[in-house]
Design an enzyme around this catalytic site. Structure first.
Site, PDB file in Angstrom:
ATOM      1  N   HIS A 122     -13.484 -76.100  33.668  1.00 59.08           N
ATOM      2  CA  HIS A 122     -12.792 -76.390  35.026  1.00 59.08           C
ATOM      3  C   HIS A 122     -13.580 -77.288  35.836  1.00 59.08           C
ATOM      4  O   HIS A 122     -12.814 -78.211  36.109  1.00 59.08           O
ATOM      5  CB  HIS A 122     -12.546 -74.866  35.666  1.00 59.08           C
ATOM      6  CG  HIS A 122     -11.721 -75.089  36.855  1.00 59.08           C
ATOM      7  ND1 HIS A 122     -10.519 -74.640  36.950  1.00 59.08           N
ATOM      8  CD2 HIS A 122     -12.143 -75.381  38.153  1.00 59.08           C
ATOM      9  CE1 HIS A 122     -10.016 -74.696  38.306  1.00 59.08           C
ATOM     10  NE2 HIS A 122     -11.153 -75.430  39.018  1.00 59.08           N
ATOM     11  N   GLU A 123     -14.765 -77.152  36.126  1.00 63.11           N
ATOM     12  CA  GLU A 123     -15.319 -77.960  36.995  1.00 63.11           C
ATOM     13  C   GLU A 123     -15.449 -79.439  36.144  1.00 63.11           C
ATOM     14  O   GLU A 123     -15.354 -80.525  36.779  1.00 63.11           O
ATOM     15  CB  GLU A 123     -16.785 -77.627  37.504  1.00 63.11           C
ATOM     16  CG  GLU A 123     -16.719 -76.192  37.989  1.00 63.11           C
ATOM     17  CD  GLU A 123     -15.741 -76.128  39.467  1.00 63.11           C
ATOM     18  OE1 GLU A 123     -15.934 -77.161  39.913  1.00 63.11           O
ATOM     19  OE2 GLU A 123     -15.102 -75.083  39.564  1.00 63.11           O
ATOM     20  N   HIS A 126     -12.671 -81.468  36.923  1.00 64.78           N
ATOM     21  CA  HIS A 126     -12.784 -81.983  38.474  1.00 64.78           C
ATOM     22  C   HIS A 126     -13.589 -83.091  38.294  1.00 64.78           C
ATOM     23  O   HIS A 126     -13.397 -84.155  38.792  1.00 64.78           O
ATOM     24  CB  HIS A 126     -13.526 -80.881  39.654  1.00 64.78           C
ATOM     25  CG  HIS A 126     -12.570 -80.006  40.190  1.00 64.78           C
ATOM     26  ND1 HIS A 126     -11.276 -80.397  40.595  1.00 64.78           N
ATOM     27  CD2 HIS A 126     -12.715 -78.635  40.022  1.00 64.78           C
ATOM     28  CE1 HIS A 126     -10.621 -79.232  40.960  1.00 64.78           C
ATOM     29  NE2 HIS A 126     -11.435 -78.465  40.572  1.00 64.78           N
ATOM     30  N   GLU A 147      -6.790 -80.293  41.687  1.00 69.20           N
ATOM     31  CA  GLU A 147      -6.623 -78.759  41.134  1.00 69.20           C
ATOM     32  C   GLU A 147      -6.005 -79.037  39.674  1.00 69.20           C
ATOM     33  O   GLU A 147      -6.024 -78.345  38.450  1.00 69.20           O
ATOM     34  CB  GLU A 147      -6.132 -77.823  41.740  1.00 69.20           C
ATOM     35  CG  GLU A 147      -6.411 -76.330  41.314  1.00 69.20           C
ATOM     36  CD  GLU A 147      -7.943 -75.893  41.399  1.00 69.20           C
ATOM     37  OE1 GLU A 147      -8.664 -76.654  41.709  1.00 69.20           O
ATOM     38  OE2 GLU A 147      -8.287 -74.929  40.666  1.00 69.20           O
TER      39      GLU A 147
HETATM   40 ZN    ZN Z   1     -11.007 -76.099  41.082  1.00 66.22          ZN
END
Ligand code: ZN
Length: 499
Positions: free
Chosen positions: A265-266, A269, A295
């Protein structure tokens, strides 16, 4: 075009950026292992640097510069327009509010965060309620200062995180989600009762979890030579510069999937931030366009790619080699179902892919009604529980597991929650379009993320914040947000796994 004026703005933005750089390094240090004993010295330095920022922005010359720049806006200079728009928004948010009220607000948020933590710990909503009431009262006043008389006051805060979004658009979006996802959760979670998921709860060596996290970041295309992974209490991404993007994850001995998916997830980003292009947009705009678009990138990597059965058919054997005692008796099918297990639960941050956006919908509805003055703070626990029952079929036994679980409201963050759900919907729409041009399943089964990363860089990342979220969606997918893609993505995916 009056180049001299724009140079003045660039000078100011560069100075602000440098102060931000120092503040970000301090934050990174504070959250990734700085000794607690240094807290006071650090926060004094942070306070001083923040006040320098405030002085730079609040200077009378900035007001007249902005007035002059506004007259010099020109549709043939879209980068200048984007730069002006972004800075003006930040400037207005800061300067429209009388300084003494702003200081009171900062004080209130720091007090209410402490009280919220106690209230959560003691399961005592009444302790937190007066602070939240005060917070709502102030925010409603701030919204009026910032020009929010027309339509909903909540729109002012929605725009802070997602330019162009309004109550009307979000209501329409969540209506589609409510109709499509609530019955799907019932259907799929019933089937998930048969899942064999004991392997999710056994202990996994922490060092090896770190090896997996870095390996996954490498594979998905996060450049560890221009970034770094560390551990913190709550995972986050922090950009010092596109050439230096910092990520964190958190390792739990009895939860292997937590560090795996928070790293991916990170990483999503981080890939976004690493591939913004300062040559194209200038440094000020070389960052993510909005909370929702950001997101979408993390969720696309985490869920669209990272929980995809084709990816795990190839990566599961690698994991088994690393954890033979824990995983060699688990079948590929059981593992894939475990990674995509659906079960209504109380806590948003632990929710699965399918139920997650319903947690967000509930918060959106409550925030909207609070800011618009249609509900009272004292009624929140009952309202919360009734909505949980209606959307997820469960009712939290305590407020700690219910209305008190998130820190956002205590920190004064209103309008941010809905971007989490929006990101999921953008991600599904982007994936749908990408699949018309790339055989994503095949690439995932070969553990090859290069074509997908390149596609995202060309269509989204390279523009940084020089386009609005809606412009980016049109560039990437040929249409603005359309929630139908998200609902059908969820239906197709989960019915295929649990067919
Ligand atoms: Zn996030």
């Amino acid at each position: 075009m009056n180049q001299q004026l724009w140079n003045q703005l660039d000078d100011l933005l560069l100075k602000l950026k440098k102060l931000d750089y120092a503040l970000n390094v301090m934050q990174w240090d504070a959250e990734t292992g700085a000794p607690h004993s240094g807290m006071k010295a650090r926060s004094e330095s942070q306070g001083y640097l923040s006040s320098l920022s405030y002085q730079l922005m609040g200077d009378a010359s900035v007001k007249s510069l902005l007035n002059d720049l506004e007259k010099d806006l020109n549709e043939n200079e879209p980068l200048n327009t984007a730069k002006y728009r972004k800075f003006k928004r930040a400037y207005d948010a800061m300067t429209c509010i009388p300084e003494n009220e702003y200081v009171d607000f900062v004080k209130l948020t720091s007090e209410s965060t402490v009280i919220w933590e106690q209230a959560k710990h003691e399961n005592d909503f009444n302790k937190f309620a007066p602070y939240l009431e005060k917070m709502i009262e102030m925010l409603r006043r701030f919204a009026v200062y910032r020009g929010g008389q027309k339509g909903s006051l909540y729109n002012i805060f929605l725009e802070d995180y997602e330019m162009g979004m309004t109550v009307e658009k979000y209501d329409h979006f969540f209506d589609a989600l409510r109709a499509g996802v609530v019955p799907l959760v019932q259907e799929i979670s019933e089937k998930c009762k048969k899942n064999k998921i004991d392997f999710l709860k056994v202990n996994y060596d922490l060092k090896k979890q770190g090896v997996v996290a870095e390996d996954l970041l490498n594979r998905i295309g996060f450049d560890l030579n221009r970034g770094k992974l560390a551990e913190s209490e709550h995972p986050f991404t922090l950009t010092l510069d596109p050439s230096d993007v910092r990520l964190t994850t958190h390792y739990y001995e009895d939860n292997l999937l937590s560090s795996i998916f928070s790293s991916i997830h990170e990483g999503g980003h981080g890939i976004y931030e690493q591939n913004c292009d300062p040559e194209r947009t200038g440094l000020y705009l070389a960052e993510g366009a909005s909370s929702g678009i950001h997101e979408s990138q993390s969720r696309l990597f985490e869920n669209g790619f990272g929980r995809h059965p084709e990816f795990w058919k190839s990566y599961f054997p690698i994991l088994v080699k690393l954890f033979p005692n824990e995983l060699s008796h688990v079948t590929e099918e059981d593992f894939i179902k475990g990674v995509n297990h659906v079960e209504s639960s109380f806590i948003r941050v632990e929710a699965d892919e399918l139920t997650y956006s319903l947690h967000v919908m509930l918060r959106y509805e409550i925030e909207r009604d609070l800011i618009e003055g249609n509900i009272q703070v004292k009624d929140l626990p009952d309202l919360w529980n009734a909505k949980m029952k209606s959307y997820l079929g469960i009712e939290p036994p305590t407020d700690t597991l219910g209305v008190l679980q998130d820190t956002h409201w205590a920190c004064g963050l209103f309008g941010y929650f809905p971007t989490y759900a929006l990101g999921n919907a953008y991600a599904a729409q982007i994936l749908h379009k990408m699949e018309t041009e790339i055989d994503v399943e095949k690439q995932l089964s070969e553990l090859n993320f290069v074509p997908m990363k390149q596609w995202l860089t060309d269509k989204i990342h390279c523009y940084g914040a020089s386009k609005t979220p809606e412009e980016l969606m049109v560039i990437a997918t040929d249409e603005p947000l359309n929630p139908a893609y998200y609902v059908s993505y969820l239906k197709d995916k989960f019915r295929k796994i649990y067919g």
